[in-house]
Design a protein around this motif. Structure first.
Motif, PDB file in Angstrom:
ATOM      1  N   VAL A 163       8.926  -3.100 -11.439  1.00  0.00           N
ATOM      2  CA  VAL A 163       7.841  -2.851 -12.342  1.00  0.00           C
ATOM      3  C   VAL A 163       6.964  -1.708 -11.644  1.00  0.00           C
ATOM      4  N   ILE A 164       6.640  -1.950 -10.380  1.00  0.00           N
ATOM      5  CA  ILE A 164       5.457  -0.931  -9.739  1.00  0.00           C
ATOM      6  C   ILE A 164       5.586  -1.214  -8.028  1.00  0.00           C
ATOM      7  N   ARG A 165       5.252  -0.040  -7.502  1.00  0.00           N
ATOM      8  CA  ARG A 165       5.236   0.028  -5.936  1.00  0.00           C
ATOM      9  C   ARG A 165       3.979   0.693  -5.305  1.00  0.00           C
ATOM     10  N   GLN A 166       3.432  -0.029  -4.338  1.00  0.00           N
ATOM     11  CA  GLN A 166       2.286   0.517  -3.876  1.00  0.00           C
ATOM     12  C   GLN A 166       2.590   0.740  -2.202  1.00  0.00           C
ATOM     13  N   GLU A 167       2.412   1.945  -1.726  1.00  0.00           N
ATOM     14  CA  GLU A 167       2.142   1.938  -0.240  1.00  0.00           C
ATOM     15  C   GLU A 167       1.007   1.608   0.100  1.00  0.00           C
ATOM     16  N   ALA A 168       1.057   0.860   1.156  1.00  0.00           N
ATOM     17  CA  ALA A 168      -0.433   0.375   2.070  1.00  0.00           C
ATOM     18  C   ALA A 168      -1.204   1.484   2.283  1.00  0.00           C
ATOM     19  N   TYR A 169      -0.918   2.596   2.821  1.00  0.00           N
ATOM     20  CA  TYR A 169      -1.476   3.599   3.305  1.00  0.00           C
ATOM     21  C   TYR A 169      -2.217   4.366   1.986  1.00  0.00           C
ATOM     22  N   LYS A 170      -1.749   4.187   0.801  1.00  0.00           N
ATOM     23  CA  LYS A 170      -2.462   5.016  -0.116  1.00  0.00           C
ATOM     24  C   LYS A 170      -3.535   4.117  -0.765  1.00  0.00           C
ATOM     25  N   GLN A 171      -4.655   4.847  -0.924  1.00  0.00           N
ATOM     26  CA  GLN A 171      -5.854   4.067  -1.434  1.00  0.00           C
ATOM     27  C   GLN A 171      -5.783   3.995  -2.971  1.00  0.00           C
ATOM     28  N   GLN A 172      -5.312   5.088  -3.483  1.00  0.00           N
ATOM     29  CA  GLN A 172      -5.216   4.947  -4.934  1.00  0.00           C
ATOM     30  C   GLN A 172      -4.211   4.056  -5.663  1.00  0.00           C
ATOM     31  N   ASN A 173      -4.593   3.123  -6.465  1.00  0.00           N
ATOM     32  CA  ASN A 173      -3.758   2.160  -7.112  1.00  0.00           C
ATOM     33  C   ASN A 173      -2.806   2.952  -7.774  1.00  0.00           C
ATOM     34  N   ALA A 174      -1.538   2.175  -7.864  1.00  0.00           N
ATOM     35  CA  ALA A 174      -0.144   2.692  -8.372  1.00  0.00           C
ATOM     36  C   ALA A 174      -0.275   2.378 -10.089  1.00  0.00           C
ATOM     37  N   THR A 175      -0.019   3.216 -10.637  1.00  0.00           N
ATOM     38  CA  THR A 175       0.283   3.002 -12.342  1.00  0.00           C
ATOM     39  C   THR A 175       1.549   3.406 -12.850  1.00  0.00           C
ATOM     40  N   GLU A 176       2.129   2.829 -13.729  1.00  0.00           N
ATOM     41  CA  GLU A 176       3.275   3.054 -14.380  1.00  0.00           C
ATOM     42  C   GLU A 176       3.198   2.815 -15.861  1.00  0.00           C
ATOM     43  N   ASN A 177       2.821   3.608 -16.573  1.00  0.00           N
ATOM     44  CA  ASN A 177       2.787   3.511 -17.967  1.00  0.00           C
ATOM     45  C   ASN A 177       1.758   2.346 -18.231  1.00  0.00           C
ATOM     46  N   ARG A 178       2.086   1.358 -19.023  1.00  0.00           N
ATOM     47  CA  ARG A 178       1.141   0.006 -19.281  1.00  0.00           C
ATOM     48  C   ARG A 178       0.852  -0.929 -18.085  1.00  0.00           C
ATOM     49  N   PHE A 179       1.602  -0.527 -16.904  1.00  0.00           N
ATOM     50  CA  PHE A 179       1.445  -1.211 -15.835  1.00  0.00           C
ATOM     51  C   PHE A 179       0.517  -0.619 -14.677  1.00  0.00           C
ATOM     52  N   SER A 180      -0.378  -1.583 -14.138  1.00  0.00           N
ATOM     53  CA  SER A 180      -1.114  -0.740 -13.181  1.00  0.00           C
ATOM     54  C   SER A 180      -1.525  -1.832 -11.960  1.00  0.00           C
ATOM     55  N   VAL A 181      -1.904  -1.416 -10.793  1.00  0.00           N
ATOM     56  CA  VAL A 181      -2.205  -2.587  -9.890  1.00  0.00           C
ATOM     57  C   VAL A 181      -3.669  -2.368  -9.378  1.00  0.00           C
ATOM     58  N   ASN A 182      -4.258  -3.602  -9.037  1.00  0.00           N
ATOM     59  CA  ASN A 182      -5.549  -3.357  -8.017  1.00  0.00           C
ATOM     60  C   ASN A 182      -5.081  -3.771  -6.775  1.00  0.00           C
ATOM     61  N   PHE A 183      -5.095  -3.017  -5.868  1.00  0.00           N
ATOM     62  CA  PHE A 183      -4.786  -3.086  -4.553  1.00  0.00           C
ATOM     63  C   PHE A 183      -6.036  -2.978  -3.737  1.00  0.00           C
ATOM     64  N   GLN A 184      -6.405  -4.375  -3.222  1.00  0.00           N
ATOM     65  CA  GLN A 184      -7.587  -4.270  -2.299  1.00  0.00           C
ATOM     66  C   GLN A 184      -7.084  -4.854  -0.785  1.00  0.00           C
ATOM     67  N   LYS A 185      -6.846  -3.860  -0.028  1.00  0.00           N
ATOM     68  CA  LYS A 185      -6.275  -3.880   1.178  1.00  0.00           C
ATOM     69  C   LYS A 185      -7.128  -4.883   2.245  1.00  0.00           C
ATOM     70  N   ALA A 186      -8.308  -4.901   2.355  1.00  0.00           N
ATOM     71  CA  ALA A 186      -8.980  -5.823   3.365  1.00  0.00           C
ATOM     72  C   ALA A 186      -8.895  -7.199   2.647  1.00  0.00           C
TER      73      ALA A 186
END
Lengths: 117, 111
Positions: A48-71
């Protein structure tokens, strides 16, 4: 050792509404990837979606998005404008980065999402 | 462009028997990973093959073995089957640092 926790075994949402699936993880690594996979009754795992930990920007793919809170080690998936075809098991997964050709995914137990008409 | 294909789709075996599952990776992919997914669980990593060698292994006994061929296809072998080996076995292929692409899996039932 890394662990992935999905605390919502089942969720439901009305068609066209928005739903958020939760995922937390534990790791001492600084470089890693996080994924959401969808597994419909056909059994095939679909990315569905992939997030690299070193990227602060949250990944989005059309209707799908993430809220990545590394800390907080949190990685939630938001599905907007839910469709009947979104009905499936959703798995959160973790992979260490920078380990050669590491292909080992560590998975949560999954969240069963039902989209109701 | 064919994706990852696995065979057979379903399989029923008896305790103590041996089984071989097969996987053809997506065109252009050179790495194959195998996962076991018990009912109601997330997948568990079994092992990964690259350049015809096992590169990583999860916490599975030696009864689980594999092979990768020069055309990158792969086999998973399980010896001395136990009831607890009943599961969906997923194959995934990829290139280095690219996302995994999964097949539809093989459903193994051990009676």
């Amino acid at each position: 050792a890394q662990t992935v926790t999905q605390s919502q075994p089942e969720m439901s949402v009305q068609e066209a509404e928005t739903v958020t699936l939760s995922c937390t993880y534990d790791t001492s690594e600084n470089n890693y990837y996080l994924f959401w996979y969808k597994q419909p009754p056909s059994r095939q795992m679909i990315l569905v979606i992939r997030q690299e930990a070193y990227k602060q920007q949250n990944a989005t793919e059309n209707r799908f998005s993430v809220n990545f809170q590394k800390a907080a080690k949190s990685f939630s998936l938001k599905i907007s404008d839910s469709q009947l075809g979104d009905t499936a098991m959703y798995f959160c997964a973790f992979m260490k980065g920078n380990a050669g050709n590491n292909r080992k995914l560590i998975w949560g137990l999954g969240t069963s999402l039902a989209v109701n008409p | 462009d064919a994706g990852v294909t696995q065979s057979p789709t379903h399989l029923i075996k008896t305790r103590g028997q041996q089984v071989t599952l097969r996987c053809s990776p997506k065109s252009g992919h050179d790495t194959v990973s195998w996962y076991q997914q018990a009912l109601g669980q997330g997948p568990q990593f079994i092992f990964q093959y690259y350049e015809e060698e096992e590169r990583q292994r999860g916490n599975f006994p030696d009864r689980f073995s594999g092979h990768q061929f020069p055309n990158y296809s792969s086999e998973l072998n399980v010896n001395a089957l136990l009831l607890g080996d009943s599961a969906l076995y997923l194959c995934a292929s990829s290139l280095m640092n690219s996302p995994l692409h999964f097949g539809n899996g093989t459903r193994l039932t051990v009676t």
